[in-house]
Design a protein around this motif. Structure first.
Motif, PDB file in Angstrom:
ATOM      1  N   ASP A 170      -0.035  -7.730   7.985  1.00  0.00           N
ATOM      2  CA  ASP A 170       1.001  -8.410   7.194  1.00  0.00           C
ATOM      3  C   ASP A 170       2.408  -7.951   7.589  1.00  0.00           C
ATOM      4  O   ASP A 170       2.603  -6.806   7.987  1.00  0.00           O
ATOM      5  CB  ASP A 170       0.830  -8.071   5.697  1.00  0.00           C
ATOM      6  N   ALA A 175       4.201  -8.391   2.263  1.00  0.00           N
ATOM      7  CA  ALA A 175       3.619  -7.384   1.358  1.00  0.00           C
ATOM      8  C   ALA A 175       4.417  -7.330   0.055  1.00  0.00           C
ATOM      9  O   ALA A 175       3.838  -7.278  -1.037  1.00  0.00           O
ATOM     10  CB  ALA A 175       3.599  -6.021   2.041  1.00  0.00           C
ATOM     11  N   LYS A 178       3.433 -10.369  -1.909  1.00  0.00           N
ATOM     12  CA  LYS A 178       2.080 -10.300  -2.474  1.00  0.00           C
ATOM     13  C   LYS A 178       2.009  -9.320  -3.643  1.00  0.00           C
ATOM     14  O   LYS A 178       1.326  -9.575  -4.640  1.00  0.00           O
ATOM     15  CB  LYS A 178       1.069  -9.952  -1.384  1.00  0.00           C
ATOM     16  N   VAL A 179       2.714  -8.216  -3.535  1.00  0.00           N
ATOM     17  CA  VAL A 179       2.756  -7.255  -4.653  1.00  0.00           C
ATOM     18  C   VAL A 179       3.415  -7.934  -5.861  1.00  0.00           C
ATOM     19  O   VAL A 179       2.947  -7.803  -6.998  1.00  0.00           O
ATOM     20  CB  VAL A 179       3.493  -5.953  -4.244  1.00  0.00           C
ATOM     21  N   LYS A 227      -0.882  -2.879   0.573  1.00  0.00           N
ATOM     22  CA  LYS A 227      -0.968  -3.960  -0.417  1.00  0.00           C
ATOM     23  C   LYS A 227      -2.284  -3.860  -1.192  1.00  0.00           C
ATOM     24  O   LYS A 227      -2.325  -3.975  -2.428  1.00  0.00           O
ATOM     25  CB  LYS A 227      -0.890  -5.286   0.361  1.00  0.00           C
ATOM     26  N   THR A 228      -3.387  -3.556  -0.479  1.00  0.00           N
ATOM     27  CA  THR A 228      -4.694  -3.427  -1.139  1.00  0.00           C
ATOM     28  C   THR A 228      -4.713  -2.206  -2.058  1.00  0.00           C
ATOM     29  O   THR A 228      -5.300  -2.251  -3.148  1.00  0.00           O
ATOM     30  CB  THR A 228      -5.814  -3.331  -0.076  1.00  0.00           C
ATOM     31  N   PHE A 253       5.456   1.567  -4.424  1.00  0.00           N
ATOM     32  CA  PHE A 253       5.177   0.671  -3.282  1.00  0.00           C
ATOM     33  C   PHE A 253       6.387   0.645  -2.340  1.00  0.00           C
ATOM     34  O   PHE A 253       6.266   0.786  -1.121  1.00  0.00           O
ATOM     35  CB  PHE A 253       4.848  -0.744  -3.776  1.00  0.00           C
TER      36      PHE A 253
END
Ligand code: KG4
Ligand code: ZN
Length: 355
Positions: A170, A175, A178-179, A227-228, A253
């Protein structure tokens, strides 16, 4: 020299008129029609919708950049060259700008230069006053951080690019987006995540996210695992706890993402003994990244010049495309309108490949 820039690679239709005089860049106009609000309700850019909106906006935006209206486009404007983004990006979006540029090049009899969108982000940090045009500032390193790309680009001269590091999965902006989605913060997510991070006042967080590839010894990145890790942390919390701890999650993050970006950029700058570091792309709007990179350069590489874009040139715009185009003009790297093709996956510094 007066250059008309045209950009339509994603969800911004943009046109700009710049003039280069005595090594200085004058941005006469920098018009941007953003579709961000439209795509926000879908949680991301819808290519079909984006292309249609580009079709609607492209001529009015170009006319405004040239200080005229659509009817005024029938008159040949006082420009020398048209610079247009030919990739990378969404193919249906790119085609609108490119086809328009082809037609205008033909009817106005003005030469065309094809510009890589990421070159634009490289040069955005030098706008509006491109003082850094001298040999003394090379070699340069550009950290390009956007929604689609995360790259460290080495430049031994103008318009001479070599990717020395890039993301293996990514992009960092992706990222952030997505977060934001996991935390229901809306789209685009980067500004929201950084806003949340800025309100976190905790002393020491118990959350500890990975710094992916921090010790890999190369200049590549990976943001999918980070991200995971954020997703797993959220899944372990009850909804009320996620709500309460959103600023903390965002701050941790952001710390993880910016730390690896900065560490790799500094390591690459040391290895390649660069004289200038440029920051570009949408994520360059991130205050923590801009400031922490600046502080680290000052302490670890005090002689290195650090350039960040002004607010109006951070996001996608056409002034940066026109400036990047200028360096192609100097190399006489023109593309006849008949041969202008777009390449959705065009790698900076390489030739475009055919569709
Ligand atoms: O360069 P750009 O406008 O478009 C692309 O070429 O992709 O970059 C957009 C990206 C998005 O992922 C957005 O979330 C991110 O830049 N972004 C940010 C911030 N502002 C925009 N990411 C982190 N912090 C920000 N303040
Ligand atoms: Zn961009």
């Amino acid at each position: 020299m007066r250059i008309l820039g045209i950009e339509s690679s994603c969800d911004e239709t943009a046109a700009a008129l710049i003039e280069i005089k005595g090594g200085k860049v004058l941005a006469h106009s920098n018009v941007i029609a953003s579709q961000a609000k439209l795509h926000a309700k879908y949680g991301g850019v819808v290519p079909e919708v984006a292309a249609r909106k580009h079709v609607e906006a492209v001529l009015p935006v170009i006319a405004e950049a040239l200080g005229t209206d659509i009817a005024g486009l029938q008159k040949i404007p006082k420009i020398d060259v048209i610079a247009v983004t030919a990739g990378p990006g969404l193919v249906t979006s790119l085609l609108v700008g490119a086809e328009t540029a082809r037609v205008l090049s033909y009817i106005w009899k003005k030469p065309l230069v094809a510009v890589n969108h990421l070159e634009g982000h490289v040069y955005s940090s030098l706008l509006p006053d491109v003082r850094i045009m001298t040999k003394a500032h090379f070699p340069m390193l550009a950290l390009i951080v956007s929604g689609g790309h995360t790259e460290i680009v080495y430049m031994k001269d103008h318009a001479n690019y070599k990717i020395i590091g890039e993301t293996r999965d990514d992009a960092v902006g992706e990222a952030f987006d997505k977060v934001a989605k996991m935390l229901s913060l809306g789209y685009p997510g980067g500004p929201e995540v950084s806003k949340q991070a800025s309100i976190y006042r905790g002393e020491k967080s118990m959350l500890k996210f990975p710094r992916p590839m921090a010790t890999s010894g190369d200049f590549d990145f990976s943001f999918a695992g980070l991200k995971t890790a954020v997703l797993y942390a959220i899944q372990k919390m009850k909804p009320e706890e996620v709500k309460k701890r959103t600023p903390e999650i965002c701050a941790e993050f952001q710390n993880a993402a910016t730390e690896v970006l900065i560490a790799k950029t500094i390591a690459a700058a040391k290895k390649y003994k660069v004289k200038t570091i440029l920051l570009g792309g949408g994520v360059a709007a991130n205050k923590q990244l801009r400031e922490d990179l600046g502080v680290t350069i000052k302490t670890e590489l005090p002689k290195v010049c650090y350039q960040i874009p002004h607010n109006e040139y951070i996001g996608d715009n056409a002034a940066m495309i026109a400036v990047a185009g200028y360096f192609h003009i100097l190399k006489k790297d023109f593309t006849p309108w008949q041969k202008l093709d777009v390449d959705a996956n065009w790698t900076i510094g390489q030739k475009r490949s055919k569709r």
